[in-house]
Design a protein around this motif. Structure first.
Motif, PDB file in Angstrom:
ATOM      1  N   LEU A  91      -2.700   8.891  16.588  1.00  0.00           N
ATOM      2  CA  LEU A  91      -3.137   7.575  16.097  1.00  0.00           C
ATOM      3  C   LEU A  91      -2.033   6.516  16.177  1.00  0.00           C
ATOM      4  O   LEU A  91      -2.205   5.405  15.661  1.00  0.00           O
ATOM      5  N   GLU A  92      -0.900   6.842  16.794  1.00  0.00           N
ATOM      6  CA  GLU A  92       0.256   5.946  16.764  1.00  0.00           C
ATOM      7  C   GLU A  92      -0.072   4.508  17.161  1.00  0.00           C
ATOM      8  O   GLU A  92       0.324   3.558  16.484  1.00  0.00           O
ATOM      9  N   GLY A  93      -0.843   4.363  18.222  1.00  0.00           N
ATOM     10  CA  GLY A  93      -1.174   3.011  18.707  1.00  0.00           C
ATOM     11  C   GLY A  93      -1.967   2.212  17.684  1.00  0.00           C
ATOM     12  O   GLY A  93      -1.636   1.061  17.380  1.00  0.00           O
ATOM     13  N   THR A  94      -3.015   2.840  17.139  1.00  0.00           N
ATOM     14  CA  THR A  94      -3.850   2.132  16.159  1.00  0.00           C
ATOM     15  C   THR A  94      -3.068   1.849  14.881  1.00  0.00           C
ATOM     16  O   THR A  94      -3.144   0.753  14.320  1.00  0.00           O
ATOM     17  N   ILE A  95      -2.313   2.848  14.408  1.00  0.00           N
ATOM     18  CA  ILE A  95      -1.535   2.650  13.176  1.00  0.00           C
ATOM     19  C   ILE A  95      -0.551   1.498  13.367  1.00  0.00           C
ATOM     20  O   ILE A  95      -0.409   0.623  12.511  1.00  0.00           O
ATOM     21  N   SER A  96       0.107   1.469  14.522  1.00  0.00           N
ATOM     22  CA  SER A  96       1.076   0.413  14.803  1.00  0.00           C
ATOM     23  C   SER A  96       0.396  -0.966  14.813  1.00  0.00           C
ATOM     24  O   SER A  96       0.892  -1.923  14.210  1.00  0.00           O
ATOM     25  N   ASP A  97      -0.757  -1.070  15.477  1.00  0.00           N
ATOM     26  CA  ASP A  97      -1.507  -2.344  15.497  1.00  0.00           C
ATOM     27  C   ASP A  97      -1.903  -2.762  14.081  1.00  0.00           C
ATOM     28  O   ASP A  97      -1.807  -3.936  13.714  1.00  0.00           O
ATOM     29  N   VAL A  98      -2.408  -1.791  13.306  1.00  0.00           N
ATOM     30  CA  VAL A  98      -2.868  -2.119  11.959  1.00  0.00           C
ATOM     31  C   VAL A  98      -1.683  -2.544  11.094  1.00  0.00           C
ATOM     32  O   VAL A  98      -1.737  -3.587  10.425  1.00  0.00           O
ATOM     33  N   TRP A  99      -0.601  -1.773  11.108  1.00  0.00           N
ATOM     34  CA  TRP A  99       0.544  -2.101  10.255  1.00  0.00           C
ATOM     35  C   TRP A  99       1.099  -3.479  10.583  1.00  0.00           C
ATOM     36  O   TRP A  99       1.469  -4.235   9.683  1.00  0.00           O
ATOM     37  N   SER A 100       1.164  -3.807  11.875  1.00  0.00           N
ATOM     38  CA  SER A 100       1.746  -5.116  12.202  1.00  0.00           C
ATOM     39  C   SER A 100       0.777  -6.256  11.895  1.00  0.00           C
ATOM     40  O   SER A 100       1.192  -7.407  11.809  1.00  0.00           O
ATOM     41  N   GLY A 101      -0.508  -5.934  11.699  1.00  0.00           N
ATOM     42  CA  GLY A 101      -1.474  -7.001  11.432  1.00  0.00           C
ATOM     43  C   GLY A 101      -1.992  -7.060  10.002  1.00  0.00           C
ATOM     44  O   GLY A 101      -2.873  -7.873   9.700  1.00  0.00           O
ATOM     45  N   LEU A 102      -1.467  -6.220   9.116  1.00  0.00           N
ATOM     46  CA  LEU A 102      -1.955  -6.252   7.725  1.00  0.00           C
ATOM     47  C   LEU A 102      -1.734  -7.635   7.126  1.00  0.00           C
ATOM     48  O   LEU A 102      -0.711  -8.279   7.379  1.00  0.00           O
ATOM     49  N   GLY A 103      -2.701  -8.063   6.317  1.00  0.00           N
ATOM     50  CA  GLY A 103      -2.621  -9.408   5.753  1.00  0.00           C
ATOM     51  C   GLY A 103      -1.507  -9.545   4.732  1.00  0.00           C
ATOM     52  O   GLY A 103      -1.161  -8.586   4.042  1.00  0.00           O
ATOM     53  N   THR A 104      -0.937 -10.743   4.658  1.00  0.00           N
ATOM     54  CA  THR A 104      -0.013 -11.027   3.558  1.00  0.00           C
ATOM     55  C   THR A 104      -0.596 -12.216   2.812  1.00  0.00           C
ATOM     56  O   THR A 104      -1.093 -13.168   3.424  1.00  0.00           O
ATOM     57  N   LEU A 105      -0.598 -12.141   1.504  1.00  0.00           N
ATOM     58  CA  LEU A 105      -1.145 -13.217   0.682  1.00  0.00           C
ATOM     59  C   LEU A 105      -0.115 -13.531  -0.396  1.00  0.00           C
ATOM     60  O   LEU A 105       0.612 -12.641  -0.831  1.00  0.00           O
ATOM     61  N   ARG A 163      -7.996   0.229   8.250  1.00  0.00           N
ATOM     62  CA  ARG A 163      -6.970  -0.742   7.811  1.00  0.00           C
ATOM     63  C   ARG A 163      -6.550  -0.447   6.374  1.00  0.00           C
ATOM     64  O   ARG A 163      -5.364  -0.420   6.054  1.00  0.00           O
ATOM     65  N   ILE A 164      -7.557  -0.233   5.514  1.00  0.00           N
ATOM     66  CA  ILE A 164      -7.255   0.068   4.108  1.00  0.00           C
ATOM     67  C   ILE A 164      -6.516   1.412   4.020  1.00  0.00           C
ATOM     68  O   ILE A 164      -5.505   1.548   3.324  1.00  0.00           O
ATOM     69  N   ALA A 189      -1.698  -2.702  -2.905  1.00  0.00           N
ATOM     70  CA  ALA A 189      -1.677  -2.768  -1.431  1.00  0.00           C
ATOM     71  C   ALA A 189      -3.120  -2.831  -0.918  1.00  0.00           C
ATOM     72  O   ALA A 189      -3.442  -3.591   0.003  1.00  0.00           O
ATOM     73  N   VAL A 190      -3.995  -2.045  -1.534  1.00  0.00           N
ATOM     74  CA  VAL A 190      -5.418  -2.063  -1.151  1.00  0.00           C
ATOM     75  C   VAL A 190      -6.049  -3.403  -1.530  1.00  0.00           C
ATOM     76  O   VAL A 190      -6.780  -4.005  -0.738  1.00  0.00           O
ATOM     77  N   LEU A 191      -5.749  -3.889  -2.729  1.00  0.00           N
ATOM     78  CA  LEU A 191      -6.306  -5.182  -3.163  1.00  0.00           C
ATOM     79  C   LEU A 191      -5.899  -6.303  -2.205  1.00  0.00           C
ATOM     80  O   LEU A 191      -6.705  -7.166  -1.871  1.00  0.00           O
ATOM     81  N   ARG A 192      -4.641  -6.264  -1.740  1.00  0.00           N
ATOM     82  CA  ARG A 192      -4.184  -7.333  -0.836  1.00  0.00           C
ATOM     83  C   ARG A 192      -4.945  -7.295   0.483  1.00  0.00           C
ATOM     84  O   ARG A 192      -5.458  -8.322   0.938  1.00  0.00           O
ATOM     85  N   GLU A 193      -5.045  -6.115   1.100  1.00  0.00           N
ATOM     86  CA  GLU A 193      -5.729  -6.046   2.396  1.00  0.00           C
ATOM     87  C   GLU A 193      -7.227  -6.325   2.225  1.00  0.00           C
ATOM     88  O   GLU A 193      -7.832  -7.021   3.051  1.00  0.00           O
ATOM     89  N   ALA A 194      -7.818  -5.816   1.147  1.00  0.00           N
ATOM     90  CA  ALA A 194      -9.246  -6.069   0.899  1.00  0.00           C
ATOM     91  C   ALA A 194      -9.495  -7.565   0.718  1.00  0.00           C
ATOM     92  O   ALA A 194     -10.443  -8.124   1.291  1.00  0.00           O
ATOM     93  N   SER A 195      -8.626  -8.232  -0.048  1.00  0.00           N
ATOM     94  CA  SER A 195      -8.788  -9.676  -0.271  1.00  0.00           C
ATOM     95  C   SER A 195      -8.588 -10.447   1.031  1.00  0.00           C
ATOM     96  O   SER A 195      -9.317 -11.403   1.320  1.00  0.00           O
TER      97      SER A 195
END
Lengths: 316, 316
Positions: free
Chosen positions: B256-270, A196-197, B200-206
């Motif tokens: 990795l298209e499937g995993t990348i797509s899942d991850v990108w659409s689910g990244l956290g927003t804060l 994810r990161i 970007a890393v700080l946001r997803e990590a948080s």
């Protein structure tokens, strides 16, 4: 976990990750490895490839002695490979149907107290265990490339995995492979945590190249000259906690609030599946004109440098 | 750029970044440094703090000799500090009004061919130069902490900066400080590139800590055991190009298209500015209970480890 006990480790699937994990397990002088793979030339492949992995982590071991002394065994069937197993670890195709069917069979043939591990990067244990009678023994042990060198192992239980299984795998790697760092991921999220990161970084990096802000080469140079070294020595939160001075992490957030807010609201979004994803063609062309395929000598040199760097860290 | 020419470097603002940059410039035996800072105890501060920066990058230099021989000069006014300058570099308060006013004054007092650099992390040259008669000489030289050790310098011209200014700064650091890696940022985006990636890393990590997926301590351990070392040795795109095997970077995206797509659409927003940002209180509490404030001895030990790591890299 008893440190001097003989343990049978059944490895299902002996591609690159399987070979790499075999070298990791062979660091324990009491381990006996049972290999099963559908490829007909398994033994030749192991003889050809395993020595380079052993050289990096257990240079005193000879592949011929390991086979002749019975520490490595080749099995004609899944049933015989898992029959005496303490641990069964699979790194087969990344296909949910394959893994579901595999574990349902393994469960029939393996001892009742065997531990079930999957090296998957994306199919959670709760999906893989769907056809098992007892879904409390399976968990994911996701390594990072190259697995025999890179310390991280993401330990991802399903909601049904027993806590004893988590304790066992944590203890196992602490005992058998001091270079490895098992880290517990408490919920089954897509990409787990490492990817994810990494994919958040890939998205913003791709966006900035697509927007003409930086070249592929310079983006990579920038990472190697700043964030890579920073995060090799200090964690993300640890760095910003130190960067906040007397105010610690809260002080850092207060001081940078405006910039963080601007950056977060402006981070790029890209769609990888969009059929006419122009950014993707552009990035592929620029990456592939920047880098040729690494030669085996270049890969070995990079792996050696990575090992040197890891020796410096002392992160445990 | 002539390598053996005497150059006057005027440093405006001698906080931690100013002291650190002074040590960088002093690596060139032909440099003469002109300091200006509004603090009344400037000379005492320089005597107290500069030696530790010099020790890391130019251990043969003595602060007393540098001052007595005229290589370091303290100026009572901005006018006298910049009067003979080849380069004027500011690291004053991060405040657009301050910087606009500073450059408008500097322009009046400095030689016509002097180079103007700002160490800002967030205020672009196009904003800083708004009140100048000639806005073609200013650019941003954004260092990463600690600036005397960390190789990255983000070179961020405004749309009005002359290309000769970019060439000059690139050549300057290549000549004077082989440890530094100037990287060109071609557009003035918020956070430039390094902090966009870091945030970007700080946001997803948080987000992942807030969601209970991983602890603060384990997130940091994970970065130090995987992505930090990876990106210290291989760039982001370089890694995935190698990871794609025969298919190179395009092959990696396909696989990795499937995993990348899942991850990108689910990244956290804060939202960091939301007044009741519960995630922020939670993170601050967990980070501050995980880490105490580093002691000077701990900071020095980390800096020494970072220097050892950088010696391994040979990234240029």
């Amino acid at each position: 976990m008893e440190p001097n006990k003989t343990r049978h480790i059944a490895l299902i699937g002996l591609g690159t990750i399987g070979m790499s994990m075999a070298a990791v397990h062979l660091q324990d002088p009491h381990s006996i490895l049972d290999f099963f793979d559908v490829r007909p030339d398994l033994q030749q492949q192991v003889l050809a490839q395993l020595p380079s992995f052993l050289k990096a982590v257990a240079p005193d071991l000879s592949i011929e002695t390991l086979i002749s002394s019975g520490r490595i065994n080749f099995h004609p069937t899944l049933e015989s490979a898992v029959a005496s197993a303490t641990i069964i670890q699979e790194q087969g195709p990344e296909n949910a149907a394959f893994k579901k069917s595999l574990w349902a069979q393994v469960e029939k043939f393996a001892p009742n107290d065997a531990h079930f591990w999957s090296s998957t990067s994306g199919i959670p244990a709760s999906v893989q265990s769907a056809d098992m009678g007892d879904n409390s023994r399976l968990l994911v042990v996701h390594p990072f490339n190259p697995p025999h060198i890179m310390p991280l192992l993401e330990i991802v239980p399903s909601p049904n995995t027993k806590s004893e299984e988590i304790d066992f795998v944590m203890n196992y790697f602490h005992t058998v492979s001091p270079r490895h760092r098992p880290v517990l991921i408490k919920k089954e999220v897509s990409g787990f945590v490492g990817n994810r990161i990494a994919f958040a970084v890939l998205r913003e990096a791709s966006y900035l190249v697509d927007q003409g802000v930086i070249s592929v080469q310079d983006l990579d140079k920038l990472m190697m000259a700043s964030l890579g070294p920073r995060w090799a020595i200090n964690g993300v939160f640890e760095s910003y906690n130190a960067g906040g001075g007397d105010g610690a992490f809260g002080g850092f957030l207060d001081k940078l609030e405006g910039t963080i807010s601007d950056v977060w609201s402006g981070l790029g979004t890209l769609d990888i599946k969009e059929s006419d994803a122009a950014w993707r063609d552009k990035l592929v062309a620029e990456v592939e004109s920047t880098y040729s395929r690494p030669t085996p000598a270049q890969s070995s040199a990079k792996a050696a440098k990575l090992q040197e760097l890891l020796r410096l860290q002392d992160t445990r």
